[in-house]
Design an enzyme around this catalytic site. Sequence first.
Site, PDB file in Angstrom:
ATOM      1  N   GLY A 152      92.853  85.451  92.705  1.00 39.74           N
ATOM      2  CA  GLY A 152      92.984  84.245  93.424  1.00 39.74           C
ATOM      3  C   GLY A 152      91.562  83.739  93.933  1.00 39.74           C
ATOM      4  O   GLY A 152      90.672  84.479  94.155  1.00 39.74           O
ATOM      5  N   GLY A 180      89.640  81.973  95.703  1.00 37.89           N
ATOM      6  CA  GLY A 180      89.111  82.146  96.224  1.00 37.89           C
ATOM      7  C   GLY A 180      88.782  83.111  97.295  1.00 37.89           C
ATOM      8  O   GLY A 180      87.585  83.703  97.690  1.00 37.89           O
ATOM      9  N   ASN A 198      88.461  86.081  95.807  1.00 34.42           N
ATOM     10  CA  ASN A 198      87.916  86.828  94.873  1.00 34.42           C
ATOM     11  C   ASN A 198      85.942  86.474  95.587  1.00 34.42           C
ATOM     12  O   ASN A 198      85.240  87.394  95.087  1.00 34.42           O
ATOM     13  CB  ASN A 198      87.980  86.674  92.980  1.00 34.42           C
ATOM     14  CG  ASN A 198      89.504  87.260  93.194  1.00 34.42           C
ATOM     15  OD1 ASN A 198      89.884  87.947  93.949  1.00 34.42           O
ATOM     16  ND2 ASN A 198      89.794  86.467  91.924  1.00 34.42           N
ATOM     17  N   GLY A 251      75.391  82.059  79.180  1.00 32.96           N
ATOM     18  CA  GLY A 251      75.173  81.858  80.560  1.00 32.96           C
ATOM     19  C   GLY A 251      75.705  80.800  81.590  1.00 32.96           C
ATOM     20  O   GLY A 251      77.225  80.191  81.808  1.00 32.96           O
ATOM     21  N   GLY A 299      83.813  83.509  86.943  1.00 40.40           N
ATOM     22  CA  GLY A 299      83.589  82.753  87.283  1.00 40.40           C
ATOM     23  C   GLY A 299      83.585  82.834  88.557  1.00 40.40           C
ATOM     24  O   GLY A 299      82.691  81.825  89.724  1.00 40.40           O
ATOM     25  N   ASP A 300      84.666  83.617  89.445  1.00 35.77           N
ATOM     26  CA  ASP A 300      84.723  83.681  90.778  1.00 35.77           C
ATOM     27  C   ASP A 300      83.302  84.574  91.281  1.00 35.77           C
ATOM     28  O   ASP A 300      82.301  84.499  92.111  1.00 35.77           O
ATOM     29  CB  ASP A 300      86.088  84.535  91.249  1.00 35.77           C
ATOM     30  CG  ASP A 300      87.068  83.513  90.930  1.00 35.77           C
ATOM     31  OD1 ASP A 300      87.145  82.362  91.118  1.00 35.77           O
ATOM     32  OD2 ASP A 300      88.535  84.463  90.517  1.00 35.77           O
ATOM     33  N   GLY A 331      89.544  93.969  86.750  1.00 37.55           N
ATOM     34  CA  GLY A 331      90.070  93.928  87.577  1.00 37.55           C
ATOM     35  C   GLY A 331      89.047  92.412  88.512  1.00 37.55           C
ATOM     36  O   GLY A 331      88.748  92.171  87.779  1.00 37.55           O
TER      37      GLY A 331
HETATM   38  O1  RIB Z   1      89.679  83.842  88.901  1.00 38.92           O
HETATM   39  C1  RIB Z   1      90.628  84.122  88.633  1.00 38.92           C
HETATM   40  C2  RIB Z   1      91.698  84.309  89.867  1.00 38.92           C
HETATM   41  O2  RIB Z   1      92.175  83.107  89.061  1.00 38.92           O
HETATM   42  C3  RIB Z   1      92.712  85.706  89.206  1.00 38.92           C
HETATM   43  O3  RIB Z   1      92.272  86.707  89.944  1.00 38.92           O
HETATM   44  C4  RIB Z   1      93.760  85.053  89.381  1.00 38.92           C
HETATM   45  O4  RIB Z   1      94.466  85.222  90.611  1.00 38.92           O
HETATM   46  C5  RIB Z   1      93.630  83.523  89.097  1.00 38.92           C
HETATM   47  O5  RIB Z   1      93.825  83.047  90.706  1.00 38.92           O
END
Ligand code: RIB
Length: 311
Positions: free
Chosen positions: A40, A42, A44, A227, A254-255, A290
């Site tokens: 998810g 947010g 992450n 980058g 990206g998270d 992961g």
């Molecule tokens: O940005 C990666 C995430 O996007 C994954 O963890 C997946 O759950 C999706 O929400």
Amino acid sequence: MKGRVAILGIFVADLAFEAPRLPMMGETLLGEGFRMGPGGKGSNQAVAAAKAGADVAFITRLGADAFGEIALATWSEAGVDTATVVRDTARPTGAAFIFVSTRDGNNAIIVNAGAAGAIGPADLDAARDAIEGARVFVTQLEQPIDAAARGLAIARAAGVTTILNPAPAADLSDEILALCDYVTPNESEAAALTGIAVDTVEDARAAADRLIARGVGRAVLTLGERGALYHDGRDAVLVPAFSAGPVRDTTGAGDAFNGGFATALAEGADPLAAVRFACATGSLSVTRPGAAAAMPTRAEIDALLQGAPAR
Ligand code: RIB
């Protein structure tokens, strides 16, 4: 000093399958690996920010089920504040199907938000104290857009720096974009928001110009292994990715970037230094499998920024 960050978003259980390619319709393909773990966008980002050194409040809705328990354990381990997490006994926690290519670590995702798909503006009103008490507010678009817009509006009214990670891509009004101090799309999200295909750094500059013309304060386009392009409305700077090791899995890169970016801004870093910190965070995350599980510690980020291997 730790900075306070409030993050709105979803948690889902990631079901990640490793294979050399996606199956075609009607085809069954033998996989080369499987993992279940916390995901998810947010959530992450909340884990990334907490591990990078921020005080993080996470705003979401969660089912009262086994996947929800994984979420609580993940946040507890990372040190994420869950006072603004609502348990929903009527809806299940969501899940994501993730294909990870064994050829290059790239991914393709289908996500179902589950209980977090019911987050609404009233949830943001209820979390007002957490948002107003933060230095930086972050949201993505996996929960309904009206909830993201309310969070951005509350933060903007309180003088809290706002970051919109417009993922997944969606049609956004200029009114919502004008609430954003920063937007952080990847190439495809920037193309969806601007109508400009982003293949080159010059394309990214043109898309960033367009985003600023639409009302955002500053644009930060993530460009994978190239980058990130930072554009403050006048100048655009390409901040290179770091070489942190072989790419294993790009899920959540990206998270990691957004969590690191929010952390650095909340500590008072100037925006360009914050983009560099974010690039280091993202570059480390892709070397591990992961999503939330791949987020680096502050010591690892600092070591990469200083050019020394982490111990
Ligand atoms: O940005 C990666 C995430 O996007 C994954 O963890 C997946 O759950 C999706 O929400």
